[in-house]
Design a protein around this motif. Structure first.
Motif, PDB file in Angstrom:
ATOM      1  N   PHE A   1       1.367  -1.305   0.200  1.00  0.00           N
ATOM      2  CA  PHE A   1       0.590   0.169  -0.082  1.00  0.00           C
ATOM      3  C   PHE A   1       0.685   1.360  -0.160  1.00  0.00           C
ATOM      4  O   PHE A   1       0.761   2.771  -1.073  1.00  0.00           O
ATOM      5  CB  PHE A   1      -0.510   0.197   1.185  1.00  0.00           C
ATOM      6  N   ALA A   2       2.215   1.103   0.621  1.00  0.00           N
ATOM      7  CA  ALA A   2       2.961   2.987   1.128  1.00  0.00           C
ATOM      8  C   ALA A   2       3.099   3.328  -0.157  1.00  0.00           C
ATOM      9  O   ALA A   2       3.462   4.350  -0.708  1.00  0.00           O
ATOM     10  CB  ALA A   2       3.186   2.673   1.995  1.00  0.00           C
ATOM     11  N   VAL A   3       4.107   1.688  -1.485  1.00  0.00           N
ATOM     12  CA  VAL A   3       4.687   2.283  -1.969  1.00  0.00           C
ATOM     13  C   VAL A   3       3.384   2.655  -3.437  1.00  0.00           C
ATOM     14  O   VAL A   3       4.347   3.839  -3.914  1.00  0.00           O
ATOM     15  CB  VAL A   3       5.837   0.397  -2.786  1.00  0.00           C
TER      16      VAL A   3
ATOM     17  N   ASP B   1       1.021   4.038  -2.657  1.00  0.00           N
ATOM     18  CA  ASP B   1       0.376   5.644  -2.120  1.00  0.00           C
ATOM     19  C   ASP B   1       1.410   6.371  -2.272  1.00  0.00           C
ATOM     20  O   ASP B   1       1.367   7.379  -3.496  1.00  0.00           O
ATOM     21  CB  ASP B   1      -0.353   5.484  -0.427  1.00  0.00           C
ATOM     22  N   ALA B   2       2.664   6.121  -1.836  1.00  0.00           N
ATOM     23  CA  ALA B   2       4.172   7.031  -2.100  1.00  0.00           C
ATOM     24  C   ALA B   2       4.025   7.645  -3.790  1.00  0.00           C
ATOM     25  O   ALA B   2       3.976   8.904  -4.138  1.00  0.00           O
ATOM     26  CB  ALA B   2       4.741   7.229  -1.768  1.00  0.00           C
ATOM     27  N   LEU B   3       3.730   6.436  -4.817  1.00  0.00           N
ATOM     28  CA  LEU B   3       3.785   6.888  -6.026  1.00  0.00           C
ATOM     29  C   LEU B   3       3.430   7.729  -6.679  1.00  0.00           C
ATOM     30  O   LEU B   3       2.912   8.008  -7.041  1.00  0.00           O
ATOM     31  CB  LEU B   3       4.525   5.491  -7.171  1.00  0.00           C
TER      32      LEU B   3
ATOM     33  N   ALA C   1       8.119  13.750  -2.737  1.00  0.00           N
ATOM     34  CA  ALA C   1       6.405  14.422  -3.277  1.00  0.00           C
ATOM     35  C   ALA C   1       6.674  15.703  -2.015  1.00  0.00           C
ATOM     36  O   ALA C   1       6.240  16.247  -2.444  1.00  0.00           O
ATOM     37  CB  ALA C   1       5.357  13.177  -2.473  1.00  0.00           C
TER      38      ALA C   1
ATOM     39  N   THR D   1      10.111   7.707  -2.006  1.00  0.00           N
ATOM     40  CA  THR D   1       8.961   8.568  -2.552  1.00  0.00           C
ATOM     41  C   THR D   1       8.256   9.433  -1.999  1.00  0.00           C
ATOM     42  O   THR D   1       7.595  10.830  -2.646  1.00  0.00           O
ATOM     43  CB  THR D   1       7.993   7.365  -3.008  1.00  0.00           C
ATOM     44  N   TYR D   2       7.964   9.146  -0.710  1.00  0.00           N
ATOM     45  CA  TYR D   2       6.960   9.936   0.077  1.00  0.00           C
ATOM     46  C   TYR D   2       8.233  11.219   0.604  1.00  0.00           C
ATOM     47  O   TYR D   2       7.400  13.159   0.012  1.00  0.00           O
ATOM     48  CB  TYR D   2       6.812   9.721   1.819  1.00  0.00           C
TER      49      TYR D   2
ATOM     50  N   LEU E   1       1.188   9.700  -5.147  1.00  0.00           N
ATOM     51  CA  LEU E   1       1.339  10.688  -4.582  1.00  0.00           C
ATOM     52  C   LEU E   1       2.031  11.469  -5.500  1.00  0.00           C
ATOM     53  O   LEU E   1       2.001  13.025  -5.756  1.00  0.00           O
ATOM     54  CB  LEU E   1       1.601  10.710  -3.241  1.00  0.00           C
TER      55      LEU E   1
ATOM     56  N   GLN F   1      10.545  -2.378   0.336  1.00  0.00           N
ATOM     57  CA  GLN F   1       9.536  -1.862   0.256  1.00  0.00           C
ATOM     58  C   GLN F   1       9.089  -0.502   1.493  1.00  0.00           C
ATOM     59  O   GLN F   1       8.638   0.630   0.560  1.00  0.00           O
ATOM     60  CB  GLN F   1       8.351  -3.026   0.837  1.00  0.00           C
TER      61      GLN F   1
ATOM     62  N   ALA G   1      11.533   2.171   0.214  1.00  0.00           N
ATOM     63  CA  ALA G   1      11.110   3.032  -1.353  1.00  0.00           C
ATOM     64  C   ALA G   1      10.076   3.655  -1.209  1.00  0.00           C
ATOM     65  O   ALA G   1      10.042   5.037  -1.270  1.00  0.00           O
ATOM     66  CB  ALA G   1      10.871   1.537  -2.043  1.00  0.00           C
ATOM     67  N   ALA G   2       8.703   3.039   0.121  1.00  0.00           N
ATOM     68  CA  ALA G   2       7.406   4.541   0.175  1.00  0.00           C
ATOM     69  C   ALA G   2       8.235   5.846   0.615  1.00  0.00           C
ATOM     70  O   ALA G   2       8.075   6.803   0.621  1.00  0.00           O
ATOM     71  CB  ALA G   2       6.677   3.626   1.299  1.00  0.00           C
TER      72      ALA G   2
END
Lengths: 215, 384
Positions: free
Chosen positions: A13-15, A17-19, B185, B181-182, A21, B174, B177-178
């Motif tokens: 989910f986080a990957v 969602d972040a992408l 953003a 990316t956050y 965004l 995972q 990476a998130a």
């Protein structure tokens, strides 16, 4: 016309969602899917699109998804792989299958954004080409049988005399049909017509404007 | 009684040539049997000073010397440290086995087991009969088994560690990476808002850098721990299975399970140790699967199924796998769900994949599960 969309497929989910965004904050249209199965069962009908997908997911894995998208959409949809696994051998196979890039997680986000933006720019051009092609096909559909025959002759570089001989009609008749063809196809000159025809066949980018074929 | 006959039989024999053993003089059926017994049982008779009085033909073969060469020598010359004085009467009577190192006439040392018995009556001096057993072959087989066991264990450990490292790193990649990316953003948002300026942007960039650095560390560590895949070699199947037999032979009886091996000869492309690991694991799983069943049968089968492929199967008479379990075992390992298969089976699956095959699951005629995979056949050159 609409800017091409980016679809993000990752079961984390986080990957995902972040992408989505990040892509949106970079001015792109983006949407996320939790699995390849979800994506395929709700497949967008876009003529062109960019897909970012992970490899290891439950259900249809990334490799199988790539295969199916290639079959369904061909070159019109670009695919980028992001993976937490770093499997080199599958990277080679996937690149051979036409995947645009193969990126290991965690990735430098800017790199992914650049890759995606590059894809989107190419896809935009491709979308224009596809639309042009469609319009051409529609126009061709409006030609009568004779007009179509004359068009084909012109597209093959035949002279009026030669076309007349081919079709067993007078050169004068050919000229009349030729005028109709030019009007219906909205071509300003013979070279224009030839360019259109080559675009229809998919060679659009290879021709430079102004090239003249013998009449 | 036996010992007396023994002693008399030897002493009554006429002197022989060094290189030939003429047929013994047989007086009775009993003596005939004794003679036969001596042919198969290496034995020597010694006096109180451990000197060899007589030696059987098989003991001669054991020490690679003739009777004449042996007679009169101290047994301590042949069996290192042997001294009759140190062996008590109680030991003679109990027939206790002791272990020694012996030496053949050519100098080769080998392990030997001994039993002693006093010759009671019939002789004027005290005599002891020593029965010997050459343990060298048994020892060699045991060492070989141990060596294989160790190799398998080591490979297994390495694979386990490698597999765990791979899983862990995959899991960690995972959230990293998130996070990166956050952070990116946020940078994009902030730069648009123009509010906080350079300082915040710089800090975010630093944070992102650390996250990516964590990723690089994980990659490096995983490479270090990953088991190197050795190239595949042409290997004959039967010796590989035969090497596993002692191990399998221990597994079965312990669990009250019959393990039936039915493997055809063949030459395949394989990494011997890895393949043996995979098979040992599948057999172990099968034995576990039938542990609580009435029918406890496991079958290991192998045969060429086509010009190009050789199939190995492990089947059991257990409860079998549900559709859900089958699906979970066969699907590609997902990134966020915990590994439903267990470390062992995921390592086995990986080994199968490295061999160019893929695992298939089905129902066995025995009633339980059947695990199968194919190996590539190696081109066989005609021989014999």
């Amino acid at each position: 016309m609409k800017t091409p969309s980016v679809y993000v497929i990752d079961d984390d989910f986080a990957v995902r969602d972040a992408l989505v965004l990040l892509l949106r904050s970079e001015g792109l249209r983006a949407r996320g899917f939790a699995s390849g199965t979800d994506f395929l069962s709700d497949l967008p009908s876009d003529p062109v699109a960019c897909v970012i997908t992970d490899l290891r997911m439950p259900g249809i894995g990334g490799a199988e998804l790539v295969r199916r998208l290639n079959t369904l959409k061909g070159d019109a949809w670009s695919i980028v792989i992001i993976t937490g696994h770093g499997d080199v051998s599958s990277a080679v196979d996937l690149m051979k299958a036409g995947v645009v890039d193969f990126i290991e997680k965690p990735f430098e986000p800017l790199r992914l954004v650049e890759t995606v933006k590059g894809c989107v720019a190419q896809l935009r051009q491709l979308a224009v080409d596809l639309e042009d092609r469609e319009r051409l096909e529609q126009k061709l559909g409006l030609l009568t049988t004779r007009e179509r025959q004359v068009y084909d002759g012109l597209a093959h570089g035949r002279s009026n005399k030669e076309i007349a001989a081919d079709l067993e009609i007078s050169p004068r008749t050919v000229e009349v049909f030729r005028a109709h063809v030019m009007t219906k196809m909205e071509a300003s000159s013979l070279s224009d017509l030839l360019r259109m025809d080559l675009a229809r066949l998919g060679y659009a980018r290879q021709l430079t404007p102004g090239a003249d074929a013998a009449a | 009684m036996f010992a007396r006959k023994l002693a008399r039989g030897w002493q009554d024999r006429p002197p022989k040539q060094a290189s030939e053993t003429p047929p013994p003089i047989v007086n009775t059926a009993r003596e005939a049997r004794l003679t036969a017994l001596l042919t198969v049982t290496p034995a020597v008779t010694i006096d109180a000073r451990s000197r060899i009085l007589a030696i059987s033909s098989s003991a001669c073969a054991l020490f690679r010397m003739t009777e004449d060469e042996a007679r009169g020598r101290g047994l301590g010359d042949l069996v290192e440290g042997f001294n009759l004085a140190t062996i008590s009467r109680a030991t003679h009577q109990s027939g206790q086995i002791s272990y020694w190192k012996a030496r053949r006439s050519d100098g080769e040392r080998f392990p030997v087991s001994l039993q002693t018995a006093e010759v009671v009556g019939g002789t004027s001096r005290s005599e002891v009969v020593v029965a010997l057993n050459d343990l060298s072959l048994w020892r060699a087989a045991d060492l070989q088994n141990q060596k294989l066991s160790e190799e398998l264990h080591q490979a297994w450990r390495q694979n386990s560690v490698g597999q765990m490292a791979a899983t862990l790193s995959h899991e960690l990649n995972q959230p990293l990476a998130a996070a990166a990316t956050y952070l990116q953003a946020t940078q994009a948002d902030l730069s648009r808002a123009g509010v906080l300026g350079d300082s915040a942007g710089r800090t975010l960039e630093l944070a992102k850098g650390q996250v990516l650095r964590a990723g690089a560390i994980i990659r490096r560590t995983r490479k270090l721990l990953a088991a190197e895949d050795a190239p595949l070699q042409p290997e004959p199947i039967l010796p590989m299975i035969q090497e596993l037999e002692p191990m399998i032979g221990l597994l079965g009886p312990e669990a009250g399970t019959t393990i039936h091996i039915d493997v055809e000869a063949g030459l395949v492309m394989a990494d011997r140790i890895q393949l043996q690991q995979a098979l040992a694991n599948l057999v172990r799983n099968a034995v576990e699967a039938v542990a609580t069943c009435e029918q406890r049968q496991v079958r290991l089968m192998g045969r060429a199924i086509s010009f190009a492929y050789y199939e190995l199967r492990v089947e059991d008479s257990g409860a079998g796998l549900s559709d859900e379990e089958t699906r979970r075992i066969l699907e590609p390992q997902s990134s966020s769900k915990p590994n439903g298969m267990g470390l062992g089976l995921s390592i086995t699956r990986r080994i199968v994949e490295v061999h160019g095959g893929s695992m298939s699951l089905g129902k066995s005629a025995l009633g339980g599960a059947a695990f199968a995979f194919c190996l590539q056949r190696a081109p066989e050159t005609r021989n014999l």
